[in-house]
Design a protein around this motif. Structure first.
Motif, PDB file in Angstrom:
ATOM      1  N   ALA A  75      -3.947 -28.627  -6.131  1.00 46.88           N
ATOM      2  CA  ALA A  75      -4.815 -27.498  -5.775  1.00 46.88           C
ATOM      3  C   ALA A  75      -5.903 -27.268  -6.821  1.00 46.88           C
ATOM      4  N   TRP A  76      -6.559 -28.356  -7.221  1.00 46.31           N
ATOM      5  CA  TRP A  76      -7.668 -28.236  -8.156  1.00 46.31           C
ATOM      6  C   TRP A  76      -8.929 -27.857  -7.402  1.00 46.31           C
ATOM      7  N   GLY A  77      -9.761 -27.027  -8.029  1.00 47.21           N
ATOM      8  CA  GLY A  77     -11.044 -26.645  -7.446  1.00 47.21           C
ATOM      9  C   GLY A  77     -12.113 -27.684  -7.773  1.00 47.21           C
ATOM     10  N   ARG A  78     -13.276 -27.504  -7.183  1.00 48.85           N
ATOM     11  CA  ARG A  78     -14.379 -28.468  -7.337  1.00 48.85           C
ATOM     12  C   ARG A  78     -14.810 -28.679  -8.787  1.00 48.85           C
ATOM     13  N   ARG A  79     -14.797 -27.614  -9.590  1.00 50.36           N
ATOM     14  CA  ARG A  79     -15.240 -27.746 -10.991  1.00 50.36           C
ATOM     15  C   ARG A  79     -14.308 -28.644 -11.789  1.00 50.36           C
ATOM     16  N   ARG A  80     -12.995 -28.479 -11.601  1.00 46.76           N
ATOM     17  CA  ARG A  80     -12.028 -29.316 -12.321  1.00 46.76           C
ATOM     18  C   ARG A  80     -12.120 -30.767 -11.823  1.00 46.76           C
ATOM     19  N   LEU A  81     -12.250 -30.933 -10.515  1.00 46.23           N
ATOM     20  CA  LEU A  81     -12.368 -32.283  -9.942  1.00 46.23           C
ATOM     21  C   LEU A  81     -13.593 -33.002 -10.511  1.00 46.23           C
ATOM     22  N   ASP A 136      -7.589 -16.540 -15.575  1.00 42.36           N
ATOM     23  CA  ASP A 136      -7.406 -17.715 -16.435  1.00 42.36           C
ATOM     24  C   ASP A 136      -6.784 -18.874 -15.660  1.00 42.36           C
ATOM     25  N   TYR A 137      -5.762 -18.555 -14.889  1.00 40.77           N
ATOM     26  CA  TYR A 137      -5.037 -19.562 -14.103  1.00 40.77           C
ATOM     27  C   TYR A 137      -5.974 -20.277 -13.123  1.00 40.77           C
ATOM     28  N   LEU A 138      -6.742 -19.494 -12.393  1.00 40.07           N
ATOM     29  CA  LEU A 138      -7.622 -20.074 -11.366  1.00 40.07           C
ATOM     30  C   LEU A 138      -8.812 -20.825 -11.980  1.00 40.07           C
ATOM     31  N   LEU A 139      -9.362 -20.289 -13.056  1.00 42.72           N
ATOM     32  CA  LEU A 139     -10.481 -20.970 -13.719  1.00 42.72           C
ATOM     33  C   LEU A 139     -10.016 -22.298 -14.325  1.00 42.72           C
ATOM     34  N   TYR A 140      -8.831 -22.308 -14.920  1.00 41.63           N
ATOM     35  CA  TYR A 140      -8.276 -23.533 -15.510  1.00 41.63           C
ATOM     36  C   TYR A 140      -8.118 -24.621 -14.448  1.00 41.63           C
ATOM     37  N   ARG A 141      -7.760 -24.196 -13.253  1.00 36.44           N
ATOM     38  CA  ARG A 141      -7.596 -25.153 -12.162  1.00 36.44           C
ATOM     39  C   ARG A 141      -8.939 -25.574 -11.546  1.00 36.44           C
ATOM     40  N   VAL A 148     -13.150 -16.724  -7.910  1.00 40.93           N
ATOM     41  CA  VAL A 148     -12.068 -16.181  -8.734  1.00 40.93           C
ATOM     42  C   VAL A 148     -12.223 -14.671  -8.916  1.00 40.93           C
ATOM     43  N   TYR A 149     -13.424 -14.232  -9.282  1.00 44.17           N
ATOM     44  CA  TYR A 149     -13.625 -12.803  -9.543  1.00 44.17           C
ATOM     45  C   TYR A 149     -13.546 -11.974  -8.262  1.00 44.17           C
ATOM     46  N   GLU A 150     -14.080 -12.507  -7.156  1.00 46.34           N
ATOM     47  CA  GLU A 150     -13.998 -11.788  -5.876  1.00 46.34           C
ATOM     48  C   GLU A 150     -12.534 -11.617  -5.464  1.00 46.34           C
ATOM     49  N   LYS A 151     -11.771 -12.692  -5.590  1.00 45.61           N
ATOM     50  CA  LYS A 151     -10.361 -12.659  -5.168  1.00 45.61           C
ATOM     51  C   LYS A 151      -9.543 -11.717  -6.053  1.00 45.61           C
ATOM     52  N   THR A 152      -9.802 -11.741  -7.338  1.00 49.69           N
ATOM     53  CA  THR A 152      -9.077 -10.869  -8.275  1.00 49.69           C
ATOM     54  C   THR A 152      -9.354  -9.407  -7.932  1.00 49.69           C
TER      55      THR A 152
END
Length: 157
Positions: A75-81, A136-141, A148-152
């Motif tokens: 479940a990595w996001g586009r930035r990590r990929l 932190d968790y979502l940004l790291y992924r 991330v901020y909208e969902k939080t």
């Protein structure tokens, strides 16, 4: 005395064909493998050309497989990929092609599922700590910060 194993170009080529057939590889991994086998630069080039010509090595296919796998399994996001592919010296063109294969609706679905699952398993009592941890968790992924901020905000106000 321990003698290091030496390979002929043919032996090394067969070995690398198996290496590439077992799992998609990028050029960088193949080059590192050949260097670790003590092959000379000229032999390395000859072998890599052979692997490319016989379709054992295909950077576009590697990028697509990598993105599909890491997105589905981790479940990595586009930035990590993107970051991980750049580390493997994959071209911008191949990175963009691979990322384009992720369906947007599925991308958001996976993101929401991951965020909600994480939010539900957090034991912190402080809302502020929960927010920080989730962010932190979502940004790291590697998920995009606006998501991330909208969902939080949606989950914790």
């Amino acid at each position: 005395m321990h003698t290091k194993k030496t390979y002929t170009v043919q032996e090394a080529t067969r070995k690398l064909e198996r290496y590439c057939a077992y799992q998609e590889r990028c050029h960088k991994e193949v080059r590192q493998k050949l260097v670790s086998m003590h092959m000379i630069p000229e032999a390395i080039d000859v072998i890599i050309v052979h692997l490319l010509e016989h379709n054992y090595l295909n950077e576009t296919r590697f990028a697509k497989t990598f993105v599909r796998g890491k997105f589905r399994m981790k479940a990595w996001g586009r930035r990590r990929l993107t970051f991980e592919l750049k580390q493997k010296d994959i071209s911008k063109v191949n990175i963009n092609q691979a990322l384009a294969e992720i369906d947007n609706a599925e991308y958001i679905e996976v993101f929401n599922g991951l965020a909600e699952k994480k939010a539900n398993t957090m034991t912190e009592t402080s809302t502020l700590k929960k927010k920080r941890k989730l962010i932190d968790y979502l940004l790291y992924r590697g998920w995009e910060s606006h998501l991330v901020y909208e969902k939080t905000k949606e989950l914790f106000g």
